[in-house]
Scaffold this motif. Structure first.
Motif, mmCIF file in Angstrom:
data_model
loop_
_atom_site.group_PDB
_atom_site.id
_atom_site.type_symbol
_atom_site.label_atom_id
_atom_site.label_comp_id
_atom_site.label_asym_id
_atom_site.label_seq_id
_atom_site.Cartn_x
_atom_site.Cartn_y
_atom_site.Cartn_z
ATOM 1 N N ARG A 127 76.582 82.831 -8.509
ATOM 2 C CA ARG A 127 75.329 83.278 -9.144
ATOM 3 C C ARG A 127 74.462 82.055 -9.392
ATOM 4 N N ASN A 135 72.397 86.612 -6.899
ATOM 5 C CA ASN A 135 73.803 86.779 -6.535
ATOM 6 C C ASN A 135 73.978 86.474 -5.053
ATOM 7 N N SER A 153 68.745 89.490 -9.090
ATOM 8 C CA SER A 153 69.044 90.525 -10.080
ATOM 9 C C SER A 153 69.112 89.898 -11.466
ATOM 10 N N ASP A 154 68.931 90.725 -12.490
ATOM 11 C CA ASP A 154 69.074 90.273 -13.881
ATOM 12 C C ASP A 154 70.491 90.549 -14.346
ATOM 13 N N ASP A 155 71.013 89.640 -15.207
ATOM 14 C CA ASP A 155 72.331 89.892 -15.765
ATOM 15 C C ASP A 155 72.220 90.844 -16.949
ATOM 16 N N LYS A 156 73.325 91.098 -17.645
ATOM 17 C CA LYS A 156 73.325 92.085 -18.730
ATOM 18 C C LYS A 156 72.504 91.636 -19.932
ATOM 19 N N TRP A 157 72.165 90.335 -20.007
ATOM 20 C CA TRP A 157 71.319 89.834 -21.094
ATOM 21 C C TRP A 157 69.853 89.752 -20.694
ATOM 22 N N GLY A 158 69.535 90.179 -19.460
ATOM 23 C CA GLY A 158 68.152 90.157 -19.011
ATOM 24 C C GLY A 158 67.718 88.856 -18.377
ATOM 25 N N ASN A 159 68.653 87.950 -18.084
ATOM 26 C CA ASN A 159 68.307 86.669 -17.473
ATOM 27 C C ASN A 159 68.226 86.814 -15.959
#
Length: 565
Positions: free
Chosen positions: A453, A425, A415-421
């Motif tokens: 992560r 998980n 999955s991507d984090d909130k910054w798009g990285n």
């Protein structure tokens, strides 16, 4: 109108007088004799119209601007040096009786360079000639570091900033639309904004200052409403840059509540990098690096650092102050690639390194990015025996992770984090984690299982590998060469005025930094031709008593020579 000409040799009379005045030569005479002419009028012909008054020779103007930066001269002083100094006439191939030119020519020429997008050409042309002479080679070692640059403006607090922004807008409107402004402006505004908004004139106390901020906010909103009134105001007033600055500043600093203009609390302000700190240089931004804060820009300097070679600046990047160093690593590599000057090793500090760049630099550019990876900041890594991420074994093919107690993960979710990285998980079984005897070393949750992560495989492995390598003496020895770039930055600050912007705006600051790089490279080549060795890191007498193998680092290989002729 430009009249291209062949660069003429130095007039005989100028040669005789210069040799008599400087029997051992000086910086400029050596530069002319050993390096020759660096630029040609044809390089700048697109900057000038085909008809009109003849222009002063561009190749001379470039050298004059560079020498101006070598000695930190103003335009007036540089023009006077052309008229009166023998060594300047020598390097410019001018007759001793040449009357020179008006100092305003230099400002106009810099404006032409910026308008024509030719700033980078100044450095690239120099580097191309150095490559042809064998002084500069690709696929060696280079290093990069950044420093802050103060904008050429007064530093303002929030209250001063909004007051000066409104005052700047009123001054501009008084210049271009005086009749319109006088037809409605309140009388008390002349007392309130007729002079500079300075801290010592502002009210004292939190309540009084907030009330004054509200007053300025209402006045500014009154002005904006008048400007955007279609019935009474010409539409072209809205296109004035300072009006747009006023509008955006009021959006940042105020908000409307039931028709009332309200002063924003600090917690409600937009990020500092998005706000204007001064209406007089809207490109200047607030920046901070560790304990240093400033308003202005940031400059990134890249130079060669091979042993027994002249150290030359190969690239300069000027950015807004709030932008992070890691955002400039890829642009630096792309710029060096365009010049065919990519290094094999690029030595940088931790600010320029992340997992993705460690991979992409090698794959896309063939560059080994040598820099420390930031340490694991989790609480598990900070306690003795803690189970941080490095203690877990990852099976990338099976999509499983095994903990130090031998338990296997139950979920694997990309999955991507909130910054798009991108990342993965991973979770473990809750019942198993609850009864684990080592739970206190693994997770702080009393009820949930351990969560990890992971970065993508290549990035994860690269980061873990570098964290291990940077503990070795071999890696530390390779990284020691980065320290020399600090000497280059010091040289730029102390001898070339790098710390403070001479002009207003990001484009002009960038031109200043490019010319500074050209000046430093010329000084270094002349010093190299004269046989002056690289400077060495100074060691105090007490530190010199330390036994071999102690904390003292090796010579950084800086080449910060004396700079003035």
């Amino acid at each position: 109108m430009l009249q291209p000409q062949t660069i003429s040799p130095v007039p005989e009379q100028t040669v005789r007088v210069a040799r008599a005045a400087f029997p051992k030569g000086n910086l400029y005479i050596t530069m002319r004799d050993e390096i020759g002419t660096l630029y040609n009028d044809r390089d700048f012909e697109t900057l000038f119209p085909t008809h009109g008054q003849p222009a002063f020779s561009p190749w001379r103007l470039v050298l004059i601007c560079v020498m101006q930066f070598m000695e930190e001269l103003s335009d007036r002083q540089a023009a006077e040096a052309v008229r009166s100094r023998i060594d300047w006439k020598y390097v410019l191939a001018l007759e001793l009786t040449d009357p020179g030119f008006d100092f305003s020519v230099l400002c106009e020429f810099r404006a032409r360079l910026i308008a024509g997008g030719s700033e980078q050409q100044l450095l690239d042309t120099l580097l191309k000639q150095f490559k042809e002479r064998g002084w500069l080679k690709a696929r060696g070692k280079q290093r990069t570091d950044s420093t802050h640059v103060l904008a050429s403006i007064r530093t303002l607090n929030r209250l001063e900033s909004v007051g000066e922004t409104l005052r700047a807008a009123l001054n501009t409107l008084a210049t271009v639309a005086a009749d319109w402004l006088c037809s409605w402006v309140p009388q008390e505004w002349f007392d309130r904004y007729g002079h500079a908004v300075d801290e010592y004139r502002l009210p004292k106390g939190i309540a009084a200052r907030k009330e004054y901020a509200q007053t300025i906010g209402c006045d500014g909103m009154h002005l904006l409403i008048a400007i955007y009134d279609d019935e009474t105001t010409p539409q072209w007033l809205r296109q004035i840059p300072v009006v747009e600055i006023l509008r955006q500043t009021w959006v940042h600093q105020y908000y409307m509540d039931n028709g009332q203009v309200c002063w924003r609390e600090k917690a409600d302000l937009p990020p500092a990098g998005n706000r204007f700190d001064s209406p007089y240089d809207p490109d200047a931004r607030y920046g901070n690096k560790r304990s240093t804060t400033w308003t202005g820009y940031k400059v990134h300097i890249t130079e060669t650092c091979d042993v027994d070679e002249v150290h030359l600046i190969t690239n300069v990047e000027t950015t807004h102050a709030h932008l992070s160093d890691v955002e400039q690593t890829e642009p630096i590599h792309e710029a060096l690639s365009a010049k065919a000057l990519l290094p094999t090793e690029h030595i940088v500090d931790a600010g320029y390194v992340d997992g993705e760049l460690l991979i992409s630099s090698k794959v896309e550019h063939g560059v080994d990015l040598i820099g420390p990876v930031r340490p694991n900041t989790s609480w598990q890594a900070k306690i003795s025996g803690g189970y941080d991420n490095s203690q877990f074994i990852v099976n990338w093919d099976a999509h499983t992770v095994t903990c130090p107690q031998g338990q296997t993960s139950t979920t694997w979710t990309p999955s991507d984090d909130k910054w798009g990285n991108a990342g993965i998980n991973v979770k473990f079984s809750r019942p198993v984690c609850r009864v684990c005897n080592s739970r206190s070393l693994c997770t702080g949750s009393k009820t949930d299982s351990r969560f990890i992560r992971l970065r993508p495989q290549a990035e994860h492995q690269a980061i873990q590998s570098i964290r291990q390598q940077q503990q070795t003496a071999e890696w530390k020895q390779r990284y020691n060469r980065r320290a020399g770039v600090e000497g280059t930055i010091s040289q730029g600050i102390r001898s070339f005025g790098l710390r403070r912007a001479r002009y207003i705006g990001l484009a002009k600051a960038r031109l200043q930094h490019i010319m500074t790089a050209v000046a430093i490279d010329l000084v270094r080549v002349v010093a190299w031709l004269r046989g002056i060795p690289h400077a060495k890191t100074r060691t105090s007498r007490f530190a010199a008593l330390a036994p071999t193998g102690s904390f003292l680092r090796e010579d950084s290989g800086s080449q910060a020579h004396l700079n003035h002729p």
